[in-house]
Design a protein around this motif. Structure first.
Motif, short mmCIF file in Angstrom:
data_model
loop_
_atom_site.label_atom_id
_atom_site.label_comp_id
_atom_site.label_asym_id
_atom_site.label_seq_id
_atom_site.Cartn_x
_atom_site.Cartn_y
_atom_site.Cartn_z
N HIS A 185 -46.21 -4.75 91.00
CA HIS A 185 -46.27 -4.47 89.58
C HIS A 185 -47.23 -5.46 88.92
CE1 HIS A 185 -42.96 -1.54 89.41
NE2 HIS A 185 -42.44 -2.25 90.39
N GLN A 186 -48.18 -4.94 88.17
CA GLN A 186 -49.19 -5.79 87.55
C GLN A 186 -48.60 -6.88 86.65
OE1 GLN A 186 -52.43 -3.63 85.80
NE2 GLN A 186 -53.26 -5.41 84.73
N PRO A 187 -47.60 -6.56 85.79
CA PRO A 187 -47.05 -7.63 84.93
C PRO A 187 -46.45 -8.79 85.72
CG PRO A 187 -46.41 -5.46 84.11
CD PRO A 187 -47.01 -5.25 85.45
N GLU A 188 -45.86 -8.50 86.88
CA GLU A 188 -45.27 -9.56 87.71
C GLU A 188 -46.36 -10.39 88.38
OE1 GLU A 188 -42.32 -8.44 90.55
OE2 GLU A 188 -41.40 -6.97 89.24
N PHE A 189 -47.49 -9.74 88.68
CA PHE A 189 -48.54 -10.37 89.49
C PHE A 189 -49.51 -11.20 88.65
CE2 PHE A 189 -52.46 -9.99 92.19
CZ PHE A 189 -51.98 -10.69 93.28
N GLU A 190 -49.73 -10.77 87.40
CA GLU A 190 -50.68 -11.48 86.54
C GLU A 190 -50.25 -12.93 86.35
OE1 GLU A 190 -50.65 -9.12 83.01
OE2 GLU A 190 -52.33 -7.85 83.67
N GLY A 191 -51.23 -13.81 86.50
CA GLY A 191 -50.96 -15.24 86.36
C GLY A 191 -50.58 -15.90 87.67
N LYS A 192 -50.29 -15.08 88.70
CA LYS A 192 -49.91 -15.64 90.00
C LYS A 192 -50.89 -15.24 91.10
CE LYS A 192 -44.96 -15.59 88.91
NZ LYS A 192 -43.61 -15.10 89.33
N GLU A 193 -52.00 -14.60 90.71
CA GLU A 193 -52.93 -14.07 91.70
C GLU A 193 -53.39 -15.13 92.71
OE1 GLU A 193 -53.32 -13.86 88.40
OE2 GLU A 193 -54.20 -11.95 87.77
N GLN A 194 -53.90 -16.23 92.18
CA GLN A 194 -54.47 -17.24 93.07
C GLN A 194 -53.41 -17.91 93.93
OE1 GLN A 194 -57.69 -17.29 93.47
NE2 GLN A 194 -57.68 -15.69 91.88
N ALA A 195 -52.22 -18.07 93.39
CA ALA A 195 -51.14 -18.68 94.17
C ALA A 195 -50.75 -17.79 95.34
CB ALA A 195 -49.93 -18.93 93.27
N VAL A 196 -50.73 -16.47 95.09
CA VAL A 196 -50.38 -15.52 96.15
C VAL A 196 -51.47 -15.47 97.20
CG1 VAL A 196 -49.98 -13.08 96.68
CG2 VAL A 196 -48.91 -14.11 94.67
N ILE A 197 -52.73 -15.37 96.77
CA ILE A 197 -53.85 -15.30 97.71
C ILE A 197 -53.88 -16.56 98.57
CG2 ILE A 197 -56.37 -15.27 97.93
CD1 ILE A 197 -55.12 -12.60 97.11
N SER A 198 -53.67 -17.70 97.95
CA SER A 198 -53.66 -18.96 98.70
C SER A 198 -52.54 -18.97 99.73
CB SER A 198 -53.49 -20.13 97.72
OG SER A 198 -53.39 -21.35 98.42
N ALA A 199 -51.37 -18.47 99.33
CA ALA A 199 -50.23 -18.45 100.25
C ALA A 199 -50.48 -17.49 101.41
CB ALA A 199 -48.97 -18.04 99.50
N ILE A 200 -51.11 -16.35 101.14
CA ILE A 200 -51.43 -15.39 102.21
C ILE A 200 -52.36 -16.03 103.23
CG2 ILE A 200 -52.65 -13.23 102.75
CD1 ILE A 200 -51.58 -12.10 100.12
N HIS A 201 -53.39 -16.73 102.76
CA HIS A 201 -54.33 -17.39 103.68
C HIS A 201 -53.64 -18.48 104.48
CE1 HIS A 201 -58.33 -15.67 102.88
NE2 HIS A 201 -57.83 -15.37 101.68
N ARG A 202 -52.75 -19.21 103.83
CA ARG A 202 -52.03 -20.29 104.52
C ARG A 202 -51.06 -19.77 105.56
NH1 ARG A 202 -47.22 -21.96 102.68
NH2 ARG A 202 -47.71 -21.26 100.56
N LEU A 203 -50.36 -18.67 105.24
CA LEU A 203 -49.32 -18.17 106.12
C LEU A 203 -49.82 -17.20 107.18
CD1 LEU A 203 -46.67 -17.54 103.33
CD2 LEU A 203 -46.50 -19.29 105.09
N ALA A 204 -50.74 -16.29 106.79
CA ALA A 204 -51.15 -15.21 107.70
C ALA A 204 -52.56 -15.35 108.24
CB ALA A 204 -51.03 -13.86 106.96
N LYS A 205 -53.37 -16.21 107.63
CA LYS A 205 -54.76 -16.46 108.07
C LYS A 205 -55.55 -15.16 108.29
CE LYS A 205 -53.48 -20.84 110.25
NZ LYS A 205 -52.14 -20.84 109.64
N PRO A 206 -55.71 -14.35 107.25
CA PRO A 206 -56.45 -13.09 107.38
C PRO A 206 -57.94 -13.33 107.46
CG PRO A 206 -55.86 -13.44 105.10
CD PRO A 206 -55.22 -14.56 105.87
N ASP A 207 -58.67 -12.29 107.92
CA ASP A 207 -60.13 -12.36 107.92
C ASP A 207 -60.66 -12.22 106.50
OD1 ASP A 207 -60.11 -12.60 110.69
OD2 ASP A 207 -60.29 -10.44 111.00
N SER A 208 -60.04 -11.35 105.71
CA SER A 208 -60.43 -11.19 104.31
C SER A 208 -59.22 -10.76 103.49
CB SER A 208 -61.56 -10.17 104.16
OG SER A 208 -61.12 -8.87 104.52
N ASN A 209 -59.30 -11.03 102.20
CA ASN A 209 -58.16 -10.74 101.31
C ASN A 209 -58.73 -10.43 99.93
OD1 ASN A 209 -55.19 -12.62 100.30
ND2 ASN A 209 -55.61 -10.45 100.25
N THR A 210 -58.52 -9.19 99.42
CA THR A 210 -59.08 -8.81 98.13
C THR A 210 -58.01 -8.17 97.25
OG1 THR A 210 -59.75 -6.64 98.98
CG2 THR A 210 -61.37 -8.41 99.08
N ILE A 211 -58.26 -8.19 95.93
CA ILE A 211 -57.36 -7.57 94.96
C ILE A 211 -58.09 -6.39 94.33
CG2 ILE A 211 -56.07 -7.88 92.82
CD1 ILE A 211 -55.91 -10.86 93.48
#
Length: 211
Positions: A185-211
């Protein structure tokens, strides 16, 4: 139900209830649907007739699709999905009281119209493969790509942990061999985008990650 037992006809306010301490509570939009469902269960009704502004559910939004066909029979599960995704004919929570009691719902607005029957299960064979189509706005997709993702044990859990860390629930999670998309849900995600992307890279180490 005891107060209604010997009452042939009763009029019950649909949008008002009371909290445990007796404080009057006004229900949200669609609250009368839930009230009717609770009363139907309380009196052990054989059917809950929900009178609304249209004669039952349609297979698509008439504001978008011209003259969509009506749905004659739908299951509680299908109704919940359509209601949640924008088909606002009946409040989505109204099914719970009658569903547990095995009471079907007939949704219509005219005595001569067949309306839609809402049931637990049915052997009725619809002529349509898809019961209905509904849409809802306000979502964001987070796309994750990683080669050989499908063979990495726990990859999905790692990605979802990034959302859980930030107190965000996910709506849908389609995936392929090397790709995964998380809808939130966009209202839940707004303001937390960078924190989530950072956590995804830290935990799952993807090749790429986009919104």
């Amino acid at each position: 139900s005891a107060r209604l037992e010997n009452t042939e006809r009763a009029v019950i306010p649909g949008f008002y209830g009371a909290l445990p301490d007796g404080t009057i509570k006004t229900f949200s939009r669609g609250g009368s649907d839930i009230t009717g469902s609770i009363v139907a269960r309380a009196v052990h009704a054989t059917c809950y007739e929900n009178w609304t502004d249209v004669s039952g559910f349609l297979i698509a939004d008439p504001r978008i699709i011209k003259d969509p066909q009506p749905i004659k029979t739908i299951t509680y599960r299908e109704l919940r999905e359509l209601s949640y995704m924008g088909a606002s004919v009946l409040h989505e929570d109204a099914v719970f009281p009658v569903r547990k009691a095995g009471i079907p719902i007939n949704n219509t607005n005219a005595p001569d119209d067949e309306g839609t029957w809402i049931v637990e299960s049915t052997c009725h064979q619809s002529k349509y493969t898809i019961t209905g189509i509904a849409g809802k706005k306000g979502f964001v997709s987070v796309n994750i790509d990683k080669d050989m993702m499908n063979s990495e044990v726990g990859f999905g859990r790692k990605v979802l942990s990034a959302f859980e860390e930030n107190n965000i629930s996910f709506e849908h999670m389609p995936s392929g061999i090397d790709t995964m998309t998380i809808f939130v849900h966009q209202p839940e995600f707004e303001g937390k985008e960078q924190a989530v992307i950072s956590a995804i890279h830290r935990l799952a180490k993807p090749d790429s990650n986009t919104i």
